[in-house]
Design an enzyme around this catalytic site. Structure first.
Site, PDB file in Angstrom:
ATOM      1  N   GLY A   1       0.831  -1.195   0.000  1.00  0.00           N
ATOM      2  CA  GLY A   1       0.000   0.000   0.000  1.00  0.00           C
ATOM      3  C   GLY A   1       0.863   1.241   0.000  1.00  0.00           C
ATOM      4  O   GLY A   1       0.608   2.189  -0.728  1.00  0.00           O
ATOM      5  N   ALA A   2       1.911   1.204   0.852  1.00  0.00           N
ATOM      6  CA  ALA A   2       2.814   2.344   0.959  1.00  0.00           C
ATOM      7  C   ALA A   2       4.065   1.898   1.700  1.00  0.00           C
ATOM      8  O   ALA A   2       4.119   0.808   2.264  1.00  0.00           O
ATOM      9  CB  ALA A   2       2.141   3.502   1.702  1.00  0.00           C
TER      10      ALA A   2
ATOM     11  N   GLU B   1       7.218   3.601   4.351  1.00  0.00           N
ATOM     12  CA  GLU B   1       7.483   4.749   5.211  1.00  0.00           C
ATOM     13  C   GLU B   1       8.887   5.322   5.131  1.00  0.00           C
ATOM     14  O   GLU B   1       9.351   5.959   6.086  1.00  0.00           O
ATOM     15  CB  GLU B   1       7.206   4.356   6.672  1.00  0.00           C
ATOM     16  CG  GLU B   1       8.175   3.321   7.252  1.00  0.00           C
ATOM     17  CD  GLU B   1       7.706   1.886   7.150  1.00  0.00           C
ATOM     18  OE1 GLU B   1       8.214   1.030   7.907  1.00  0.00           O
ATOM     19  OE2 GLU B   1       6.827   1.607   6.307  1.00  0.00           O
TER      20      GLU B   1
ATOM     21  N   GLU C   1       1.677   5.657   7.687  1.00  0.00           N
ATOM     22  CA  GLU C   1       3.071   5.832   7.266  1.00  0.00           C
ATOM     23  C   GLU C   1       3.756   6.955   8.043  1.00  0.00           C
ATOM     24  O   GLU C   1       4.951   6.863   8.350  1.00  0.00           O
ATOM     25  CB  GLU C   1       3.145   6.107   5.761  1.00  0.00           C
ATOM     26  CG  GLU C   1       2.538   5.024   4.879  1.00  0.00           C
ATOM     27  CD  GLU C   1       3.016   3.615   5.211  1.00  0.00           C
ATOM     28  OE1 GLU C   1       4.216   3.449   5.536  1.00  0.00           O
ATOM     29  OE2 GLU C   1       2.195   2.686   5.157  1.00  0.00           O
TER      30      GLU C   1
ATOM     31  N   HIS D   1       5.072   5.973  11.378  1.00  0.00           N
ATOM     32  CA  HIS D   1       6.364   5.281  11.260  1.00  0.00           C
ATOM     33  C   HIS D   1       7.552   6.243  11.284  1.00  0.00           C
ATOM     34  O   HIS D   1       8.672   5.820  11.582  1.00  0.00           O
ATOM     35  CB  HIS D   1       6.426   4.502   9.945  1.00  0.00           C
ATOM     36  CG  HIS D   1       5.772   3.163   9.987  1.00  0.00           C
ATOM     37  ND1 HIS D   1       6.030   2.227  10.965  1.00  0.00           N
ATOM     38  CD2 HIS D   1       4.880   2.577   9.139  1.00  0.00           C
ATOM     39  CE1 HIS D   1       5.318   1.132  10.716  1.00  0.00           C
ATOM     40  NE2 HIS D   1       4.614   1.323   9.623  1.00  0.00           N
TER      41      HIS D   1
ATOM     42  N   GLU E   1       4.726  -2.121  13.122  1.00  0.00           N
ATOM     43  CA  GLU E   1       3.428  -2.195  12.436  1.00  0.00           C
ATOM     44  C   GLU E   1       2.239  -2.165  13.387  1.00  0.00           C
ATOM     45  O   GLU E   1       1.193  -1.605  13.066  1.00  0.00           O
ATOM     46  CB  GLU E   1       3.382  -3.440  11.547  1.00  0.00           C
ATOM     47  CG  GLU E   1       4.464  -3.462  10.468  1.00  0.00           C
ATOM     48  CD  GLU E   1       4.418  -2.235   9.541  1.00  0.00           C
ATOM     49  OE1 GLU E   1       3.423  -1.484   9.561  1.00  0.00           O
ATOM     50  OE2 GLU E   1       5.402  -2.030   8.803  1.00  0.00           O
TER      51      GLU E   1
END
Length: 894
Positions: free
Chosen positions: A286-287, A289, A323, A326, A345
């Site tokens: 998804g992404a 960080e 993100e 993070h 996470e």
């Protein structure tokens, strides 16, 4: 996992020798976007420890798919730089993904070295390492860009390094790129110059803070951007494809607010001078960080201001807030090793909801947490093939298997429970102390426990060990109840909950958790909280009237299941009907009941009667839970035509009752949650009422208006597009199929394309289902998305399950070759989507046999979880067939 094994774990880890320590890297890369290669020069400042063997002549680093030209080192001392020592041999170990540089002279202990390495690498198309993506520019031309994805183990694909989270260093990056392209890295530009050829520019970036190799990042391509500044002075940019800068505005607004909120929450300012967020055309996750340069899948950061659905906006907001959490939890303070991945996470999964709730309080994100993260955690963790939050990892490659709902969702649920126990003040104070104490360093779970113990005075380590060090979660069962006019006394017992209800061994039956007992009545949540540390406990709860009710696990704060008595459920039905019971608790009751029925702990008929008491329910949060139960029951009963017909009729009644309240048309008074509820309701109409004449006619009429003008968001809002496509496909033929498929090629963005991907396989004709699967692997669908059409077939019907599993077997080698060395999560998605919906032991045996002949070690956990869930569903179907649900008179009596 016992304390002894956790002490032993570091000894078994496969890591590089600790006697050579990287202090800084200076990396210079020149990518060639036409030949798909890059040249690299890495200069490293190293320190050798005093216990380095005096006869050591080699330096070992991680490297993967790199070709080495030369390597040398010099000793840097107080008297200057020593003579250059050239490597006489370079050995590449492809299995271990390491490179060993062997020198003719001994490497001195307790010294400073500068190592220089020249090499080349490949801009692969696997969405890992330094890789290439294709995109279409504003003139319609196909172009190539390059970006990075290094977590967990792919920095070594871009430069030789110590690719372990604890080997933090300072990174200096220089990129040599065509003059007309943009290029950026973690830090702002320091300087740039045009090279003599006139076609290239060399950009040098400021030094990074001390950080782990997996957080290094760079991007090269054409971009537009939108920019803002936080109240605390950080410049934030969202980079978008050319011509689409307006689609970055929503994510930018979320990011600016989230950064300021986290600054205050952690009491540690964001430590970098800028934050860039970049939409990448092809992205496996998804992404990611990366510190100061967060990369995203396009649908998870770009929002079309005129077309975006409410669910898309919520998704983008929570991905951004995840993100950005993070940037502190993971980047500033990093887990020492991958077995504490949950520290990254799990906390970010909690924080994404905290920040989103601050930005959009009317979204009620904490209620949504219970039907999202918590439900996902409980589904997976009820399997014997689950794993503890803290899972021993010896080979770093094993970490790919634990990027799952345990690390993310159970981790986040446990953090939420800790906050409920400690209270926000102590919770926040401990986090701030943790950040300040361990900034730019590495930690283990007990470091966080220690700070929370200091801030609260509570025995956090002792309380939390049972939740992070052992697999699974408890079932809290009421074994005896004594109701009086002003109170109720409950005797409780805890056992390990398994989804299939299988019998526990003598040893397994001894498992126990430290359970915070939180209760609520019609007067609200009880202030007193006690801890259940043993197998049984007794609690007394005050009541304000003799007919009052009590709900255990108030607010669903604890990741567990609760089995109430029939009397408690009867009393609670009043709280459900008059909605005095809060939405997340109403949702939790349904979720627990369904899990208990599956496990053989509750009669199926009781579940159906409980569902009936929700006939007037109109809250999105509660309907998330109801929808999950209806969908699960539909899948399992689909193997029994008569029972499925009766269940579908029952579900249709519930759904049409909701439809009367919500309807097709949006209203000016609709809030975010009502819009989400309408989208979910249309999805339920697609599942249970697609053949209703009025529903089918309305869907077709709206689809026709959409065909005339796809930008008509009144006739067919984005929140309902995928479901309306599916209703039209189920009732139509090839003409409708081609009409939906054609939209994939003309849709203005990936979010719209995804509506096609997730609905196309719902077509009723088996030949069209097969055509959808063939299309998925034709190359016309990006690798990052090609599993969505598989799922649209595999989850469509009983026939669809068979077609998709057969397709997967016949095309296994093709699918495997397409994924190549990309993230194992792509193969996980294909397996689950093509084979995950069966409800028979025979199919579970067949699937296990297939993969036994084709070893897939990085997907082994997903395969075992899939087949275990399948066997649980088969057992559940047997329970249903032996229950009242198999009798027509039961359904007639409702």
């Amino acid at each position: 996992m016992t304390d002894d094994s956790s002490k032993e774990a570091p000894k078994k880890r496969v890591i590089l020798p600790p006697t050579i320590v990287p202090d800084r890297y200076d990396i210079k890369l020149t990518p060639d976007l036409e030949k798909y290669v890059f040249t690299g020069e890495a200069k490293m400042g190293l320190t050798t420890t005093e216990d380095l063997d005096g006869s050591c002549k080699e330096i070992v680093m991680h490297a993967k798919e790199l070709c080495f030209v030369s390597a040398s080192f010099v000793v840097v001392g107080e008297e200057g730089v020593g003579p250059k020592v050239e490597a006489e041999e370079i050995r590449v170990n492809m299995k271990a993904t390491t490179v060993t540089f062997i020198f003719p002279e001994n490497i001195p202990a307790s010294s400073k070295l500068e190592v220089t390495i020249d090499y080349t690498g490949f801009l692969n198309n696997q969405m890992a390492g330094f890789y290439r993506s294709s995109y279409t520019d504003i003139h319609g031309n196909s172009k190539i860009m390059a970006s990075t994805q290094f977590e967990s183990l792919d920095a070594r694909r871009a430069f030789p390094c110590w690719d372990e989270p604890a080997r933090k260093a300072i990174f200096g990056v220089t990129l040599v790129v065509p003059r007309e392209l943009d290029a950026f890295s973690n830090m702002p530009e320091k300087c740039w110059k045009t090279l003599p050829c006139g076609k290239l520019k060399e950009i040098t970036y400021l030094d990074s803070p001390k950080m782990s190799s997996y957080l290094v990042a760079f991007c090269v391509g054409e971009f537009d951007f939108v920019q803002a500044q936080t109240e605390h002075g950080v410049v934030v940019r969202v980079y978008t494809p050319p011509g689409k800068s307006s689609s970055g505005q929503f994510a930018l607004d979320c990011a600016v607010k989230a950064l300021d909120a986290y600054d205050d929450f952690f009491d540690v300012p964001y430590p970098l001078p800028k934050l860039d967020m970049v939409a990448i055309p092809e992205f496996a996750m998804g992404a990611m960080e990366n510190w100061g340069l967060v990369t995203y899948r396009e649908v998870d950061v770009l929002i079309d201001p005129t077309m975006a659905s409410s669910s898309q906006k919520q998704r983008v907001c929570t991905v951004v807030t995840h993100e950005l959490a993070h940037q502190w939890f993971g980047n500033l303070v990093t887990m020492e090793w991958w077995d504490d991945l949950w520290l990254n996470e799990g906390f970010a999964s909690w924080a994404e909801n905290w920040a989103a709730d601050k930005i959009f309080p009317h979204w009620t994100m904490w209620d949504q947490f219970t039907t999202g993260h918590l439900s996902a955690a409980l589904r997976l963790d009820a399997l014997k093939s689950s794993h503890p939050i803290q899972v021993p990892i010896y080979h770093a490659e094993e970490v790919e298997e634990v990027f799952d709902a345990i690390s993310y969702c159970k981790g986040g649920s446990v953090v939420r429970m800790i906050k409920a126990v400690l209270g926000m003040k102590c919770f926040q104070k401990g986090l701030a102390a943790y950040m300040k104490k361990h900034a730019y360093g590495n930690t283990q779970t007990f470091d966080l426990w220690a700070e929370w113990e200091a801030s609260s005075g509570m025995p956090v380590k002792e309380m939390m060990a049972s939740w992070t060090e052992q697999m699974g979660f408890p079932l809290l069962r009421v074994t005896k109840e004594t109701w009086e006019d002003d109170k109720v006394t409950l005797e409780l017992e805890q056992t390990w909950f398994l989804s299939d209800g299988s019998e526990l061994s003598e040893e397994e039956a001894k498992k126990k958790w430290c359970i915070p007992l939180l209760t609520c009545t019609e007067d609200g949540t009880q202030a007193d909280m006690t801890f259940m540390r043993e197998k049984s406990a007794t609690v007394t709860i005050p009541l304000s009237n003799k007919d009052g009710w009590v709900k255990l696990n108030a607010g669903q704060e604890v990741p567990m299941r609760v089995k109430l008595t029939p009397t408690m459920i009867d009393r609670l039905s009043n709280g459900i009907k008059n909605k005095a019971l809060p939405p997340c608790d109403r949702a939790g009751l349904i979720s627990d009941a369904y899990a208990l029925v599956k496990a053989g702990q509750m009669e199926p008929g009781s579940l159906i009667k409980l569902l009936s008491s929700y006939s007037e329910e109109d809250k999105y949060i509660v309907w998330q839970s109801i929808s999950a139960v209806l969908g699960g029951m539909d899948t399992i009963t689909s193997d029994n035509d008569e029972m499925n017909a009766n269940f579908t009729k029952f579900a249709r009644g519930l759904v049409l009752n909701l439809f009367k309240k919500v309807g097709w048309e949006a209203k000016d008074t609709d809030g975010h949650l009502t819009t989400l509820l309408r989208g979910m309701m249309i999805g339920l109409l697609e599942s249970f009422c697609f053949d209703d004449a009025d529903i089918a006619t309305e869907a077709k009429a709206r689809f026709s208006k959409f065909q005339e003008d796809p930008s008509d968001m009144k006739s067919l809002p984005s929140d309902m597009r995928s479901s309306v496509f599916a209703i039209v496909l189920k009732n139509g033929g090839e003409e409708e199929y081609e009409a939906v498929k054609d939209y994939f090629n003309t849709a203005p963005n990936n979010a719209e394309k995804k509506f096609v991907l997730s609905s196309l396989g719902k077509a009723s004709d088996v030949n069209l289902k097969q055509a959808t699967l063939d299309w998925a692997i034709s190359g016309q669908v990006k690798l990052q998305d090609f599993f969505y059409p598989m799922g649209s077939v595999g989850r469509s019907t009983r026939e669809g399950r068979e077609v998709s599993w057969k397709f997967f077997q016949q095309n296994f080698e093709t699918i495997k070759a397409m994924i190549g060395k990309a993230s194992p999560s792509l193969m996980d998605a294909c397996i689950v989507n093509c084979a995950g919906s069966f409800c028979s032991n025979e199919k579970a045996d067949e699937i296990e046999a297939f993969f036994k002949e084709r070893q897939m070690p990085l997907n082994a956990r997903t395969i075992s979880q899939t087949t275990e869930n399948m066997r649980a569903n088969a057992k559940f179907l047997g329970v249903l067939m032996a229950s009242d649900l198999s009798k027509q008179e039961f359904w007639d009596s409702l």
